[in-house]
Design an enzyme around this catalytic site. Structure first.
Site, PDB file in Angstrom:
ATOM      1  N   SER A   5       0.923  -1.098   0.015  1.00  0.00           N
ATOM      2  CA  SER A   5      -0.143   0.097  -0.038  1.00  0.00           C
ATOM      3  C   SER A   5       0.991   1.195  -0.018  1.00  0.00           C
ATOM      4  CB  SER A   5      -0.862  -0.026   1.397  1.00  0.00           C
ATOM      5  OG  SER A   5      -1.553   1.281   1.419  1.00  0.00           O
TER       6      SER A   5
ATOM      7  N   TYR B 109      -2.729  -1.178  10.458  1.00  0.00           N
ATOM      8  CA  TYR B 109      -2.672  -1.098   9.146  1.00  0.00           C
ATOM      9  C   TYR B 109      -1.207  -0.785   8.563  1.00  0.00           C
ATOM     10  CZ  TYR B 109      -3.670  -1.011   4.128  1.00  0.00           C
ATOM     11  OH  TYR B 109      -3.677  -1.179   2.847  1.00  0.00           O
TER      12      TYR B 109
END
Length: 266
Positions: free
Chosen positions: A143, A156
């Site tokens: 990401s 995350y």
């Protein structure tokens, strides 16, 4: 030794980036192992589309957080395919929330999915490739938040930072075996996890992104397909950011923010 990929596994390939990647690898001539967590119908649809391209597809349920089960599932898919040349670790995710409200159970579940499960999956794939002696390609879908934080996403962000570090260390250790290890870091992509379909990308305006729209799953898959191909033979330990230029907007975006709305986790 010429690397000619024939067999690939793409985790979480029942929809979104995973499905697009499975189809891109099938278009490149590979048979594909498809996995699903809760959407068996979606996985079977992906498999049917792979087969429509003249390639073999095998399907298995896969939960990256069930660490003891991960090696057997990957080994079984590789056995059914006939080998393993390309492994795409696409399974991941996690809900957000303020750091002060984050409890250890939520932290562990997100880290288990994005980092522990990724380690076990990529470790199993690497061992299969090393034992096969024909090299390989390992690609982790990470990401943009593997390099830049996001308010309300502590677990995350931490897990994706860890995954980026794992990719780089694996690349150092596996290069002399002909195995490359790279990451692809998407920005905002029009997928079901973002409550969008690919067709929504062109209809959604994002003024804060140089290419002012979300990305499409196929735009991630095309980069993965390159990294899975013989053409990427001298590329390893790299993170390929696919975000429409969003990360380059840091100070520019910061100096032009007109409210404190970004401080909330929403």
């Amino acid at each position: 030794m010429t690397f000619t990929p024939r067999f690939a596994i793409v985790t979480a390939s029942d929809s979104g980036i995973g499905r697009a990647t499975a189809l891109a690898l099938a278009d490149a001539g590979m048979d594909v192992g498809v996995t699903w967590h809760s959407d068996e119908e979606g996985a079977n649809t992906t498999a049917e589309e792979v087969r429509a391209r003249g390639r073999k597809a095998v399907v298995a349920q896969f939960d990256a957080t069930q660490l003891e089960d991960v090696p057997g599932i990957i080994e079984g898919l590789a056995r059914d395919l006939g080998g393993l040349d390309v492994f795409v670790n696409n399974a991941g995710g996690g809900a957000g929330g303020p750091f002060l409200d984050l409890d250890i159970e939520s932290w562990r579940s997100i880290v288990a999915l994005n980092l522990d499960g990724a380690f076990v999956g990529m470790h199993t794939a690497a061992r299969l490739m090393a034992d096969g002696g024909n090299g390989g390609r390992i690609i982790a879908v990470t990401s943009v938040h593997g390099s830049q934080p996001r308010v309300g996403s502590a677990a995350y962000v931490a897990s994706k930072h860890g995954l980026e570090g794992l990719v780089k260390t694996m690349a150092q250790e596996l290069g002399d075996r002909g195995i490359t290890v790279n990451a692809v870091a998407p920005g905002e992509i029009a997928t079901p996890i973002n409550d969008m379909e690919a067709s929504d990308a062109d209809e959604t305006h994002r003024p804060g992104i140089p290419i002012p729209r979300p990305g499409k799953p196929e735009e991630i898959a095309d980069v993965v397909a390159f990294l899975a191909s013989p053409a990427s033979s001298y590329v390893t330990a790299a993170t390929w950011v696919v975000d429409g230029g969003m990360l380059q907007m840091g100070p520019q975006a910061g100096s032009h923010l007109e409210s404190d709305a970004w401080r909330s986790a929403g």
